[in-house]
Design a protein around this motif. Structure first.
Motif, PDB file in Angstrom:
ATOM      1  N   GLN A  22       0.832  -1.204   0.000  1.00 65.99           N
ATOM      2  CA  GLN A  22       0.000   0.000   0.000  1.00 65.99           C
ATOM      3  C   GLN A  22       0.863   1.249   0.000  1.00 65.99           C
ATOM      4  O   GLN A  22       1.930   1.271   0.620  1.00 65.99           O
ATOM      5  CB  GLN A  22      -0.872   0.053   1.260  1.00 65.99           C
ATOM      6  CG  GLN A  22      -1.868  -1.051   1.386  1.00 65.99           C
ATOM      7  CD  GLN A  22      -2.587  -0.982   2.720  1.00 65.99           C
ATOM      8  OE1 GLN A  22      -1.958  -0.837   3.767  1.00 65.99           O
ATOM      9  NE2 GLN A  22      -3.896  -1.091   2.681  1.00 65.99           N
ATOM     10  N   SER A  23       0.371   2.274  -0.658  1.00 67.64           N
ATOM     11  CA  SER A  23       0.965   3.597  -0.494  1.00 67.64           C
ATOM     12  C   SER A  23       0.024   4.386   0.414  1.00 67.64           C
ATOM     13  O   SER A  23      -1.132   4.002   0.611  1.00 67.64           O
ATOM     14  CB  SER A  23       1.146   4.292  -1.842  1.00 67.64           C
ATOM     15  OG  SER A  23      -0.089   4.444  -2.492  1.00 67.64           O
ATOM     16  N   LEU A  24       0.536   5.470   0.971  1.00 63.99           N
ATOM     17  CA  LEU A  24      -0.244   6.315   1.870  1.00 63.99           C
ATOM     18  C   LEU A  24      -0.146   7.752   1.385  1.00 63.99           C
ATOM     19  O   LEU A  24       0.938   8.205   1.041  1.00 63.99           O
ATOM     20  CB  LEU A  24       0.308   6.240   3.298  1.00 63.99           C
ATOM     21  CG  LEU A  24       0.361   4.868   3.958  1.00 63.99           C
ATOM     22  CD1 LEU A  24       1.156   4.944   5.258  1.00 63.99           C
ATOM     23  CD2 LEU A  24      -1.039   4.364   4.214  1.00 63.99           C
ATOM     24  N   THR A  25      -1.248   8.469   1.410  1.00 61.62           N
ATOM     25  CA  THR A  25      -1.171   9.889   1.087  1.00 61.62           C
ATOM     26  C   THR A  25      -0.600  10.627   2.295  1.00 61.62           C
ATOM     27  O   THR A  25      -0.620  10.123   3.427  1.00 61.62           O
ATOM     28  CB  THR A  25      -2.548  10.475   0.745  1.00 61.62           C
ATOM     29  OG1 THR A  25      -3.380  10.422   1.907  1.00 61.62           O
ATOM     30  CG2 THR A  25      -3.199   9.761  -0.430  1.00 61.62           C
ATOM     31  N   TYR A  26      -0.110  11.822   2.031  1.00 58.74           N
ATOM     32  CA  TYR A  26       0.388  12.644   3.139  1.00 58.74           C
ATOM     33  C   TYR A  26      -0.731  12.858   4.159  1.00 58.74           C
ATOM     34  O   TYR A  26      -0.489  12.854   5.358  1.00 58.74           O
ATOM     35  CB  TYR A  26       0.902  13.994   2.613  1.00 58.74           C
ATOM     36  CG  TYR A  26       2.209  13.865   1.869  1.00 58.74           C
ATOM     37  CD1 TYR A  26       3.421  13.940   2.546  1.00 58.74           C
ATOM     38  CD2 TYR A  26       2.242  13.667   0.489  1.00 58.74           C
ATOM     39  CE1 TYR A  26       4.632  13.821   1.865  1.00 58.74           C
ATOM     40  CE2 TYR A  26       3.440  13.548  -0.190  1.00 58.74           C
ATOM     41  CZ  TYR A  26       4.628  13.619   0.500  1.00 58.74           C
ATOM     42  OH  TYR A  26       5.816  13.496  -0.176  1.00 58.74           O
ATOM     43  N   GLY A  27      -1.956  13.043   3.676  1.00 59.49           N
ATOM     44  CA  GLY A  27      -3.092  13.255   4.574  1.00 59.49           C
ATOM     45  C   GLY A  27      -3.361  12.066   5.478  1.00 59.49           C
ATOM     46  O   GLY A  27      -3.607  12.234   6.677  1.00 59.49           O
ATOM     47  N   ILE A  28      -3.317  10.868   4.920  1.00 61.59           N
ATOM     48  CA  ILE A  28      -3.552   9.665   5.726  1.00 61.59           C
ATOM     49  C   ILE A  28      -2.428   9.483   6.742  1.00 61.59           C
ATOM     50  O   ILE A  28      -2.685   9.226   7.922  1.00 61.59           O
ATOM     51  CB  ILE A  28      -3.689   8.417   4.832  1.00 61.59           C
ATOM     52  CG1 ILE A  28      -5.007   8.480   4.061  1.00 61.59           C
ATOM     53  CG2 ILE A  28      -3.594   7.135   5.654  1.00 61.59           C
ATOM     54  CD1 ILE A  28      -5.172   7.404   3.004  1.00 61.59           C
ATOM     55  N   GLY A  34      -0.547  11.864  13.801  1.00 66.01           N
ATOM     56  CA  GLY A  34      -0.905  13.077  14.520  1.00 66.01           C
ATOM     57  C   GLY A  34       0.003  14.267  14.275  1.00 66.01           C
ATOM     58  O   GLY A  34       0.244  15.063  15.173  1.00 66.01           O
ATOM     59  N   VAL A  35       0.518  14.370  13.055  1.00 67.77           N
ATOM     60  CA  VAL A  35       1.371  15.496  12.662  1.00 67.77           C
ATOM     61  C   VAL A  35       0.754  16.126  11.426  1.00 67.77           C
ATOM     62  O   VAL A  35       0.320  15.409  10.521  1.00 67.77           O
ATOM     63  CB  VAL A  35       2.808  15.001  12.340  1.00 67.77           C
ATOM     64  CG1 VAL A  35       3.652  16.096  11.725  1.00 67.77           C
ATOM     65  CG2 VAL A  35       3.472  14.456  13.584  1.00 67.77           C
ATOM     66  N   PRO A  36       0.707  17.453  11.330  1.00 67.36           N
ATOM     67  CA  PRO A  36       0.158  18.091  10.131  1.00 67.36           C
ATOM     68  C   PRO A  36       0.888  17.641   8.871  1.00 67.36           C
ATOM     69  O   PRO A  36       2.118  17.473   8.882  1.00 67.36           O
ATOM     70  CB  PRO A  36       0.369  19.588  10.373  1.00 67.36           C
ATOM     71  CG  PRO A  36       0.521  19.726  11.851  1.00 67.36           C
ATOM     72  CD  PRO A  36       1.135  18.444  12.326  1.00 67.36           C
ATOM     73  N   ALA A  37       0.140  17.447   7.798  1.00 64.93           N
ATOM     74  CA  ALA A  37       0.726  16.980   6.540  1.00 64.93           C
ATOM     75  C   ALA A  37       1.853  17.890   6.068  1.00 64.93           C
ATOM     76  O   ALA A  37       2.845  17.426   5.511  1.00 64.93           O
ATOM     77  CB  ALA A  37      -0.359  16.854   5.476  1.00 64.93           C
ATOM     78  N   ALA A  38       1.714  19.180   6.307  1.00 70.13           N
ATOM     79  CA  ALA A  38       2.731  20.138   5.867  1.00 70.13           C
ATOM     80  C   ALA A  38       4.076  19.914   6.558  1.00 70.13           C
ATOM     81  O   ALA A  38       5.114  20.311   6.045  1.00 70.13           O
ATOM     82  CB  ALA A  38       2.251  21.563   6.124  1.00 70.13           C
ATOM     83  N   GLY A  39       4.093  19.250   7.690  1.00 72.00           N
ATOM     84  CA  GLY A  39       5.333  19.017   8.415  1.00 72.00           C
ATOM     85  C   GLY A  39       5.968  17.660   8.159  1.00 72.00           C
ATOM     86  O   GLY A  39       7.002  17.334   8.738  1.00 72.00           O
ATOM     87  N   LEU A  40       5.367  16.862   7.283  1.00 72.69           N
ATOM     88  CA  LEU A  40       5.864  15.498   7.099  1.00 72.69           C
ATOM     89  C   LEU A  40       7.192  15.414   6.356  1.00 72.69           C
ATOM     90  O   LEU A  40       7.985  14.511   6.616  1.00 72.69           O
ATOM     91  CB  LEU A  40       4.819  14.641   6.381  1.00 72.69           C
ATOM     92  CG  LEU A  40       3.611  14.262   7.219  1.00 72.69           C
ATOM     93  CD1 LEU A  40       2.594  13.510   6.383  1.00 72.69           C
ATOM     94  CD2 LEU A  40       4.028  13.430   8.421  1.00 72.69           C
ATOM     95  N   GLY A  41       7.454  16.331   5.454  1.00 70.43           N
ATOM     96  CA  GLY A  41       8.689  16.262   4.678  1.00 70.43           C
ATOM     97  C   GLY A  41       9.923  16.197   5.548  1.00 70.43           C
ATOM     98  O   GLY A  41      10.817  15.365   5.335  1.00 70.43           O
ATOM     99  N   LYS A  42       9.984  17.050   6.555  1.00 71.16           N
ATOM    100  CA  LYS A  42      11.162  17.056   7.436  1.00 71.16           C
ATOM    101  C   LYS A  42      11.243  15.781   8.280  1.00 71.16           C
ATOM    102  O   LYS A  42      12.319  15.394   8.722  1.00 71.16           O
ATOM    103  CB  LYS A  42      11.169  18.296   8.322  1.00 71.16           C
ATOM    104  CG  LYS A  42      10.060  18.346   9.323  1.00 71.16           C
ATOM    105  CD  LYS A  42      10.106  19.606  10.167  1.00 71.16           C
ATOM    106  CE  LYS A  42       8.932  19.578  11.135  1.00 71.16           C
ATOM    107  NZ  LYS A  42       8.808  20.788  11.880  1.00 71.16           N
TER     108      LYS A  42
END
Length: 117
Positions: A22-28, A34-42
């Motif tokens: 499975q792949s996961l979207t940033y939103g999922i 429990g971290v905002p999607a905008a902060g996932l890259g780091k």
């Protein structure tokens, strides 16, 4: 929780997703940890760096944008034209057997090889 501790948490989620092909979207992923999607890259960078250093398939290729089905611009673990092939390598690899690198190893990897764009 430190960036590397979060990355270790994300590693476990991605390893389980890979086992289930499975792949996961940033939103999922955002909702799962429990971290905002905008902060996932780091938070994905230590995983990406570790995979590059250790010669592992690019585990972070499983985190994709909702609209394109592709990783975000910070993903440098594989070339765009090899996305499908590299994603299949991730699905085929036994991430559960490898185990979860501890936060210290992930932190060292990002210091040794920064990889986020």
């Amino acid at each position: 929780m430190t960036k590397s501790e979060r990355a270790s948490q994300i590693w476990a989620v991605l390893a389980f997703a890979a086992k289930n092909r499975q792949s996961l979207t940033y939103g999922i992923l955002s909702k799962l940890i429990g971290v905002p999607a905008a902060g996932l890259g780091k938070l994905l960078e230590p995983i990406q760096s570790y995979c590059l250093i250790e010669g592992l398939p690019p585990l972070t290729i499983l985190v994709v944008q909702q609209d394109t089905g592709l990783p975000g611009s910070g993903f440098t673990g594989a070339k765009a034209e090899e996305f499908a092939k590299d994603q299949m390598k991730v699905f085929s690899f036994d991430w559960i057997e490898l185990g979860n690198p501890q936060p210290e190893k992930l932190e060292k990897a990002v210091q040794e090889r920064p990889s986020n764009g």
